[in-house]
Design an enzyme around this catalytic site. Structure first.
Site, mmCIF file in Angstrom:
data_model
loop_
_atom_site.group_PDB
_atom_site.id
_atom_site.type_symbol
_atom_site.label_atom_id
_atom_site.label_comp_id
_atom_site.label_asym_id
_atom_site.label_seq_id
_atom_site.Cartn_x
_atom_site.Cartn_y
_atom_site.Cartn_z
ATOM 1 N N ASP A 30 11.032 5.598 -9.357
ATOM 2 C CA ASP A 30 10.752 6.202 -10.664
ATOM 3 C C ASP A 30 11.401 7.570 -10.825
ATOM 4 O OD1 ASP A 30 9.323 3.973 -11.285
ATOM 5 O OD2 ASP A 30 7.396 4.983 -11.588
ATOM 6 N N SER A 88 0.819 -1.207 0.000
ATOM 7 C CA SER A 88 0.000 0.000 0.000
ATOM 8 C C SER A 88 0.859 1.266 0.000
ATOM 9 C CB SER A 88 -0.945 -0.046 1.211
ATOM 10 O OG SER A 88 -1.930 0.935 1.142
ATOM 11 N N LYS A 119 -0.638 -4.116 -3.442
ATOM 12 C CA LYS A 119 -1.960 -3.558 -3.146
ATOM 13 C C LYS A 119 -1.997 -2.137 -3.706
ATOM 14 C CE LYS A 119 -5.292 -2.340 0.434
ATOM 15 N NZ LYS A 119 -5.368 -0.883 0.159
#
Length: 413
Positions: free
Chosen positions: A323, A312, A337
């Site tokens: 990224d 999560s 999730k």
């Protein structure tokens, strides 16, 4: 679970109600409904307006409302049952009703402390089995050797397949000193364990300054969950480590099951000068994004440790740092999730968690059921809490080696 701030959605709820009244003059007047029916209708409206899947699990959602209100609802429990039946038709374990006690308990879990065995749990969307996301550090569950992905088959002899997620959690909570018996499964091994409930500390940050082989210092930060205090506590820890001369950082998100979406976003901002942190995507498409606006608290090299218990908000943070090229991820592929729930407070003090969106990393990766793959894949044998961040911790040692090769830490910059 990643919950957005409640006050935002209280305002949103008011708008939903205004919309319903303003555009439904031909509907049955609200006064004709009993309090129990009003509660059911309130839940239906929230789901109708906010739920991620606009097909509502390929069913006519209006007819679900008609069916739920067709029978007399004589008390709170009958209303709660009607709501639960309505939500079960969505086949989404994360969209769920919480009675007033469960709702209060969830608020405590994200902000204070609780008593119980210290397990973060979830229903596996594919198997339907109750799984351990992660044991809380120092809890009775962790001390008993329970690990992420272990399955809980029975609680006090009752099959968990007969229980909702919240019913299972409620059965494991209780007074300090009382015990609860769990029947567990790991791979093909099954065993029974008796846990004594205790007060579970929810201070989510562990911070230490550690010496580095080249005479430099590493700031080791372990974050156990994303509760309301996590951003402030982590900011204090980074500030303290910076003053002590940390040259690089290891952020340990292993077995961190997540928590508040906003906490994950705010923690990402501590590390990033600029860039997108996460995109949220609702049923209309890209709803928006959260951005970093700087300045970062430190630009020192960073390695993030993750494993299959990182879920999560942990995955939002790890994905944002990966990224944006801010950190190197080390460990195992994360839990996967990628759904966001909002928490709505209902008219009688109960609550409703609704999957309102999914999220994508800055590079538009959808990680739901897939997880985030680390840059350096290092599998690990189970270790004790005392062995985390020591020579016995192969993932931690891999992070140390990576930082040793970095020119800034090595003093070559």
């Amino acid at each position: 679970m990643g919950f957005m701030q409640k006050k935002v959605f209280r305002a949103g709820l008011s708008l939903l109600l205004a919309f319903w009244v303003g555009f439904c003059g031909f509907c049955q007047p609200a006064l004709a409904l009993s309090d129990e029916q009003k509660l059911v209708a309130q839940v239906w409206r929230i789901v109708n307006r906010t739920y991620l899947d606009e097909t509502f699990n390929h069913q006519n959602w209006a007819s679900v409302r008609q069916k739920a209100l067709a029978k007399p609802l004589k008390d709170d429990q009958s209303a709660y049952s009607a709501i639960q039946n309505m939500l079960q038709s969505l086949d989404d374990p994360f969209t769920r009703f919480l009675n007033p006690e469960q709702y209060r308990s969830l608020q405590v879990n994200t902000s204070g402390e609780l008593t119980g065995v210290g397990l973060q749990i979830a229903l596996n969307a594919e198997t339907g089995l109750l799984e351990v996301l992660a044991p809380i550090a120092g809890s009775p569950a962790e001390k008993a050797g329970i690990r992420p992905r272990d399955r809980i088959l029975k609680i006090e002899g009752i099959s968990t397949q007969k229980l909702t997620l919240d019913e299972a959690a409620a059965k494991m909570r209780g007074a300090i000193g009382s015990s609860v018996t769990l029947f567990m499964q790991r791979d093909k091994e099954e065993w029974q364990v008796q846990l004594v409930r205790d007060r579970i500390a929810l201070n989510p940050v562990v911070a230490e300054l550690r010496s580095f082989p080249q005479g430099k210092s590493i700031g080791y930060l372990r974050l156990t969950q994303f509760n309301a205090n996590a951003p402030m506590e982590l900011a204090h820890a980074i500030s303290s480590l910076e003053k002590k001369g940390a040259d690089a950082y290891i952020l340990d998100l292993r077995n961190n099951p997540g928590g508040l979406l906003q906490a994950g976003v705010e923690i990402a901002r501590l590390w990033l000068e600029s860039g997108t942190i996460v995109y949220t995507v609702n049923r209309q498409g890209t709803q928006g994004s959260f951005e970093a606006f700087g300045p970062a608290m430190t630009r020192d090299p960073l390695v993030v440790l993750v494993n299959q218990g990182s879920a999560s908000a942990s995955e939002i943070l790890a994905g944002a740092l990966q990224d944006n090229g801010r950190a190197t991820l080390v460990g195992e592929t994360t839990f996967g999730k990628g759904l966001i729930q909002s928490l709505f407070e209902l008219s009688d003090g109960s609550g409703l968690a609704v999957t309102i969106a999914k999220y994508e990393t800055p590079n538009h990766r959808d990680i739901n059921k897939l997880g985030i793959k680390p840059d350096k894949l290092i599998s690990s044998e189970p270790i004790t809490r005392e062995q985390i961040g020591t020579e016995a911790d192969v993932q931690y040692q891999a992070a140390i080696e990576l930082l040793a090769k970095n020119s800034v830490v090595a003093g070559a910059a």
